[in-house]
Write a protein that holds these residues in place. Structure first.
Motif, PDB file in Angstrom:
ATOM      1  N   GLU A   1       0.867  -1.180   0.000  1.00 51.47           N
ATOM      2  CA  GLU A   1       0.000   0.000   0.000  1.00 51.47           C
ATOM      3  C   GLU A   1       0.897   1.220   0.000  1.00 51.47           C
ATOM      4  O   GLU A   1       1.791   1.328   0.840  1.00 51.47           O
ATOM      5  CB  GLU A   1      -0.883  -0.002   1.249  1.00 51.47           C
ATOM      6  N   ILE A   2       0.676   2.113  -0.950  1.00 56.79           N
ATOM      7  CA  ILE A   2       1.504   3.314  -1.030  1.00 56.79           C
ATOM      8  C   ILE A   2       0.626   4.554  -0.853  1.00 56.79           C
ATOM      9  O   ILE A   2      -0.574   4.516  -1.090  1.00 56.79           O
ATOM     10  CB  ILE A   2       2.293   3.386  -2.365  1.00 56.79           C
ATOM     11  N   GLN A   3       1.253   5.648  -0.426  1.00 51.21           N
ATOM     12  CA  GLN A   3       0.565   6.922  -0.212  1.00 51.21           C
ATOM     13  C   GLN A   3       1.092   7.929  -1.226  1.00 51.21           C
ATOM     14  O   GLN A   3       2.282   7.937  -1.515  1.00 51.21           O
ATOM     15  CB  GLN A   3       0.859   7.474   1.193  1.00 51.21           C
ATOM     16  N   HIS A   4       0.187   8.748  -1.713  1.00 47.20           N
ATOM     17  CA  HIS A   4       0.604   9.841  -2.590  1.00 47.20           C
ATOM     18  C   HIS A   4      -0.199  11.077  -2.223  1.00 47.20           C
ATOM     19  O   HIS A   4      -1.412  10.997  -2.041  1.00 47.20           O
ATOM     20  CB  HIS A   4       0.361   9.481  -4.055  1.00 47.20           C
ATOM     21  N   ILE A   5       0.485  12.207  -2.106  1.00 46.46           N
ATOM     22  CA  ILE A   5      -0.193  13.470  -1.810  1.00 46.46           C
ATOM     23  C   ILE A   5      -0.156  14.331  -3.064  1.00 46.46           C
ATOM     24  O   ILE A   5       0.914  14.606  -3.610  1.00 46.46           O
ATOM     25  CB  ILE A   5       0.466  14.194  -0.618  1.00 46.46           C
TER      26      ILE A   5
ATOM     27  N   THR B   1      -4.349  16.489  -1.256  1.00 45.34           N
ATOM     28  CA  THR B   1      -5.192  15.315  -1.068  1.00 45.34           C
ATOM     29  C   THR B   1      -4.311  14.067  -0.980  1.00 45.34           C
ATOM     30  O   THR B   1      -3.474  13.840  -1.849  1.00 45.34           O
ATOM     31  CB  THR B   1      -6.168  15.144  -2.258  1.00 45.34           C
ATOM     32  N   GLN B   2      -4.510  13.277   0.082  1.00 44.28           N
ATOM     33  CA  GLN B   2      -3.723  12.061   0.234  1.00 44.28           C
ATOM     34  C   GLN B   2      -4.475  10.873  -0.349  1.00 44.28           C
ATOM     35  O   GLN B   2      -5.636  10.637  -0.010  1.00 44.28           O
ATOM     36  CB  GLN B   2      -3.403  11.807   1.701  1.00 44.28           C
ATOM     37  N   ASN B   3      -3.816  10.148  -1.234  1.00 43.13           N
ATOM     38  CA  ASN B   3      -4.406   8.962  -1.848  1.00 43.13           C
ATOM     39  C   ASN B   3      -3.630   7.729  -1.431  1.00 43.13           C
ATOM     40  O   ASN B   3      -2.412   7.765  -1.327  1.00 43.13           O
ATOM     41  CB  ASN B   3      -4.343   9.067  -3.382  1.00 43.13           C
ATOM     42  N   THR B   4      -4.345   6.624  -1.213  1.00 37.03           N
ATOM     43  CA  THR B   4      -3.722   5.340  -0.919  1.00 37.03           C
ATOM     44  C   THR B   4      -3.987   4.413  -2.095  1.00 37.03           C
ATOM     45  O   THR B   4      -5.108   4.361  -2.606  1.00 37.03           O
ATOM     46  CB  THR B   4      -4.322   4.734   0.370  1.00 37.03           C
ATOM     47  N   ARG B   5      -2.967   3.712  -2.547  1.00 40.07           N
ATOM     48  CA  ARG B   5      -3.117   2.777  -3.660  1.00 40.07           C
ATOM     49  C   ARG B   5      -2.469   1.450  -3.277  1.00 40.07           C
ATOM     50  O   ARG B   5      -1.490   1.409  -2.525  1.00 40.07           O
ATOM     51  CB  ARG B   5      -2.426   3.317  -4.917  1.00 40.07           C
TER      52      ARG B   5
END
Ligand SMILES: [Zn+2]
Length: 85
Positions: free
Chosen positions: A33-37, A42-46
């Motif tokens: 699971e990775i996080q991207h802002i 906005t923080q997204n989890t993929r």
């Protein structure tokens, strides 16, 4: 065993690879699971599969380097603006 409970379906958010893994399977650790802002905060989890994760990691390191360069270039921006004239 014809019927097995406790199986999780993993789907890669990037390439749509699907894997069904029972609880405790060592291959679960290959899914990350990775996080991207985003630029607007906005923080997204993929969820990424074992093929996509290394590609993302290389991309993330590149972004870190670019961010670090940006933070160090305060004085260069002034020079660039002067050179644009
Ligand atoms: Zn993938």
């Amino acid at each position: 065993m014809a019927k097995q409970k406790g199986i999780t379906r993993f789907t890669c958010d990037r390439c749509n690879t699907v894997e069904y893994l029972p609880e405790g399977d060592p291959h679960i650790d290959e899914w990350r699971e990775i996080q991207h802002i985003t630029a607007d905060g906005t923080q997204n989890t993929r969820l990424l599969c074992k093929s996509c994760h290394p590609t993302w990691h290389t991309f993330a390191i590149q972004q870190d380097n670019e961010f670090n360069q940006f933070m160090l270039q305060k004085d260069r921006d002034k020079e660039d603006k002067t050179n644009d004239r």
